[in-house]
Scaffold this motif. Structure first.
Motif, PDB file in Angstrom:
ATOM      1  N   SER A 308       1.868 -35.890   5.765  1.00  0.00           N
ATOM      2  CA  SER A 308       0.987 -35.060   4.924  1.00  0.00           C
ATOM      3  C   SER A 308       0.005 -35.941   4.156  1.00  0.00           C
ATOM      4  O   SER A 308      -1.142 -35.557   3.926  1.00  0.00           O
ATOM      5  N   ARG A 309       0.419 -37.159   3.830  1.00  0.00           N
ATOM      6  CA  ARG A 309      -0.480 -38.116   3.166  1.00  0.00           C
ATOM      7  C   ARG A 309      -1.682 -38.418   4.082  1.00  0.00           C
ATOM      8  O   ARG A 309      -2.816 -38.515   3.634  1.00  0.00           O
ATOM      9  N   PHE A 310      -1.401 -38.534   5.375  1.00  0.00           N
ATOM     10  CA  PHE A 310      -2.451 -38.833   6.354  1.00  0.00           C
ATOM     11  C   PHE A 310      -3.463 -37.675   6.420  1.00  0.00           C
ATOM     12  O   PHE A 310      -4.676 -37.884   6.377  1.00  0.00           O
ATOM     13  N   VAL A 311      -2.935 -36.448   6.481  1.00  0.00           N
ATOM     14  CA  VAL A 311      -3.820 -35.275   6.538  1.00  0.00           C
ATOM     15  C   VAL A 311      -4.655 -35.198   5.254  1.00  0.00           C
ATOM     16  O   VAL A 311      -5.877 -34.978   5.297  1.00  0.00           O
ATOM     17  N   ASN A 312      -3.997 -35.391   4.125  1.00  0.00           N
ATOM     18  CA  ASN A 312      -4.726 -35.311   2.846  1.00  0.00           C
ATOM     19  C   ASN A 312      -5.834 -36.356   2.790  1.00  0.00           C
ATOM     20  O   ASN A 312      -6.919 -36.102   2.267  1.00  0.00           O
TER      21      ASN A 312
END
Ligand code: NAI
Ligand code: UGA
Length: 480
Positions: A308-312
Motif C-alpha cells: 500500500s506504501r507503493f501505491v500511495n
C-alpha cells in the motif's frame, strides 16, 4: 518395480515427480489429478506450468517411466508409495476462516486412498500442512483400512518456482519425517532410498513427523520474515537518505546473517508465504500462544504495508490522482521466470490503482490476459482451489488492457510501474519509452531493476524502493 503415484499434478507434483522419474529409471511414476485439462496439458507439448528446464525433463521420461493420468483410483491402487500434493488453501469460511488451512482436498484424497487400496502403502505428505495433520490422515486411513497397513510420512517440498528443476536436482536438504516405530523407520528408509538415487546421504534429514511438518512452516516463515525485515528497512532508508541495497549488502556480509533473500521489493507474493504464515499463526493461537502468533502476523502486516506504501507513493507523486491516467504495469507474475500469479503483489498494486480510477496497460511475458482478468476480479484465496472449482466467468475489469509488448504498454502512459524483475526489463530502450510517454514521465520501480540515475538523465522522475528519494518525490510525501 517400485510404483509411485502422486495425487496432484500442480507446481509441486509435476516437477517433483518428473525429477524422481528422471533420476530413478527403475521406478514407475504416475502423476494423477482430477483436473482433466491439467492432465491433458501435461501430456502435450504445452505443459501447464512454465518452469525453466522442465520441458526437457518431462520429454526424457514421459511415456517411459513417467505417466500423467486422470485415472486416479487405478494408479493409487497399484502404487507402493502415494505422494499427496493437493491444494491446501486458506479457509474462507467457518472456524479459522482467513487463517487456518482448508484440508478438504487432502481429506478427500485420504478417503479415496482408503477406499481403493488393496495392498500396504506408504502415504507421503508432500503438500504443506498444519503440524499434526499426519495424525488426522492416519486416523482416516486406519479407521477405513480393511486390514491394510499404512505408514504416513511427512516429506515437505522446499523448491522455489522459477528454479524448481535446479532446486530438485540439488536440494539443500530433503526432509523425511516418520513414526518412531520399526514400521515407521522402515518406511522412512524406503523413501530415503528413492532420493538417494541422486541426493547425497548427508543432505537427507530424517526426523519425527511433527518436526518435519513444522519445519516446512518454519522455513517459509523465516524466509518471508527476512523479506519483511529488509522491506521495513526500505521505508526507513527512504526517510533517511540511506540506500537499502547498501544496507542489505553490509548486513548480509555478516556470515551469521548471509547475503541471500535480502532484496527489498514491492512485497513478497507466491502461493505459500502468506498462506503458510497465516496457518502458523492459527496453530499458535490454537496452542494458547497469542504472543507468538502476533509476532508472525507482523511479517504479513509489513508485507501489506509495503504494497500500500507503493501505491500511495505513485498516487501522491502524480498530483494525488491517477484518475483516467494510463499507467503501464511491467510484470504481473509474483517473480521472474514463472507465469504464476498466485498472491502476486501486482494484484494488490493494480487493485489500489484501479481504486483511484487509473487505466492500466499490463505486460508480462508469461501471463495471459485471461489470467490477469481472473486475478483482478477473484475473491481473496479463491485462486487456491482446483481450476474447475474456481469461479467460471468473473466479470471483466474494463480499465485494464493486457498487451504483449513493453513499448505498447508504455505508449502515451503517464507512469511505468515495474512489478516483476524480468531480465528483459533491464534491457529496455528507456529513451524510446520516454519519448512516447506523457510528461512528466514517472517510473516506479518495485523491484529495483532499472538504473535510476540513467533514467533521471533521460528526464524521468524515478522512485526506487528504499533508495534516496529524488526532489520531486520528497516534496510529495506518501501519506495513506
Ligand atoms: N507452489 C510451490 O512452489 C510450492 C507448494 N507447496 C505446497 O504443495 C501443495 C500443492 O501446491 P501446488 O502444486 O502449488 O498446487 P497446485 O494448485 O498447482 O496443484 C494442486 C493440484 O491438486 C489437484 N487436486 C486437488 N484435489 C485433488 C484430489 N482429491 N485428487 C486429485 N487431484 C487433486 C488440483 O486439481 C491441482 O492440479 C500445497 O500444499 C502447497 O502449499 C510446497 C512447496 C512449494
Ligand atoms: O513453499 C513454497 O511454496 C516455497 O515458497 C518459496 O518459494 P517461491 O514462493 O516459489 O519463491 P521465492 O523465491 O521464495 O519468492 C517468494 C516471493 O518473495 C519475493 N522476494 C524474494 C527474495 C527477496 O530477497 N526479496 C523478495 O521480495 C519474490 O519476488 C517473490 O514474490 C520458498 O523460497 C520455497 O523454499 C518454498 O518451497
Amino acid at each position: 518395480m517400485v510404483k509411485i503415484c502422486c495425487i496432484g499434478a500442480g507446481y509441486v507434483g509435476g516437477p517433483t515427480m518428473a525429477v524422481i522419474a528422471l533420476k530413478c529409471p527403475s521406478i514407475e511414476v504416475a502423476v494423477v489429478d482430477i483436473s482433466v485439462p491439467r492432465i491433458a496439458a501435461w501430456n502435450s507439448d504445452q505443459l501447464p506450468i512454465y518452469e525453466p528446464g522442465l520441458d526437457e525433463v518431462v520429454k526424457q521420461c514421459r511415456g517411459k517411466n513417467l505417466f500423467f493420468s486422470t485415472e486416479v483410483e487405478k494408479h493409487v491402487c497399484e502404487a507402493d508409495i502415494v505422494f499427496v500434493s493437493v491444494n491446501t488453501p486458506t479457509k474462507t469460511r467457518g472456524l479459522g476462516a482467513g487463517k487456518a488451512a482448508d484440508l478438504t482436498y487432502w481429506e478427500s484424497a485420504a478417503r479415496m486412498i482408503a477406499d481403493v487400496s488393496k495392498s500396504d502403502k506408504i502415504v507421503v505428505e508432500k503438500s504443506t500442512v498444519p503440524v499434526k495433520t499426519a495424525e488426522a490422515i492416519e486416523k482416516i486411513l486406519t479407521h477405513n483400512s480393511k486390514g491394510i497397513n499404512y505408514q504416513i510420512l511427512s516429506n515437505p517440498e522446499f523448491l522455489a518456482e522459477g528454479t524448481a528443476i535446479e532446486d530438485l536436482f540439488k536440494p539443500d536438504r530433503v526432509l523425511i519425517g516418520g513414526r518412531e516405530t520399526p514400521e515407521g523407520f522402515k518406511a522412512v528408509q524406503a523413501l530415503k532410498s528413492v532420493y538417494a538415487h541422486w541426493v547425497p546421504e548427508d543432505r537427507i534429514i530424517t526426523t519425527n513427523l511433527w518436526s518435519a511438518e513444522l519445519s516446512k512452516l518454519a522455513a517459509n516463515a523465516f524466509l518471508a520474515q527476512r523479506i519483511s525485515s529488509v522491506n521495513a528497512m526500505s521505508a526507513l532508508c527512504e526517510a533517511t537518505g540511506a540506500d537499502v541495497a547498501e544496507v542489505a549488502y553490509a548486513v548480509g556480509k555478516d556470515s551469521r546473517i548471509g547475503p541471500k533473500f535480502l532484496n527489498a521489493s514491492v512485497g513478497f507474493g507466491g502461493s505459500c508465504f502468506q498462506k503458510d504464515i497465516l496457518n502458523l499463526v492459527y496453530i499458535c493461537e490454537c496452542n494458547g500462544l497469542p504472543e507468538v502468533a502476533e509476532y508472525w502476523k507482523q511479517v504479513i502486516k509489513i508485507n501489506d504495508y509495503q504494497k500500500s506504501r507503493f501505491v500511495n507513493r505513485i498516487v501522491s507523486s502524480m498530483f494525488n490522482t491517477v484518475a483516467n491516467k494510463k499507467v503501464a504495469i511491467l510484470g504481473f507474475a509474483f517473480k521472474k521466470d514463472t507465469g504464476d500469479t498466485r498472491e502476486t503483489p501486482a494484484i494488490d498494486v493494480c487493485k489500489g490503482l484501479l481504486g483511484d480510477k487509473a487505466q492500466l496497460s499490463i505486460y508480462d511475458p508469461q501471463v495471459t490476459e485471461d489470467q490477469i482478468q481472473r486475478d483482478l476480479s477473484m475473491n481473496k484465496f479463491d485462486w487456491d482451489h482446483p481450476l474447475h472449482l474456481q469461479p467460471m466467468s468473473p466479470s471483466t475489469v474494463k480499465q485494464v488492457h493486457t498487451v504483449w509488448d513493453a513499448y505498447e504498454a508504455t505508449k502515451d502512459a503517464h507512469a511505468v510501474c515495474i512489478l516483476t524483475e524480468w531480465d528483459e526489463f533491464k534491457k529496455l530502450d528507456f529513451q524510446r519509452i520516454y519519448d512516447n510517454m506523457q510528461k512528466p514521465a514517472f517510473v516506479f520501480d518495485g523491484r529495483n531493476v532499472v538504473n535510476a540515475n540513467k533514467l533521471r538523465e533521460i528526464g524521468f522522475i524515478v522512485y526506487s524502493i528504499g533508495k534516496p528519494l529524488d526532489a520531486w518525490l520528497k516534496d510529495m510525501p506518501a501519506v495513506a
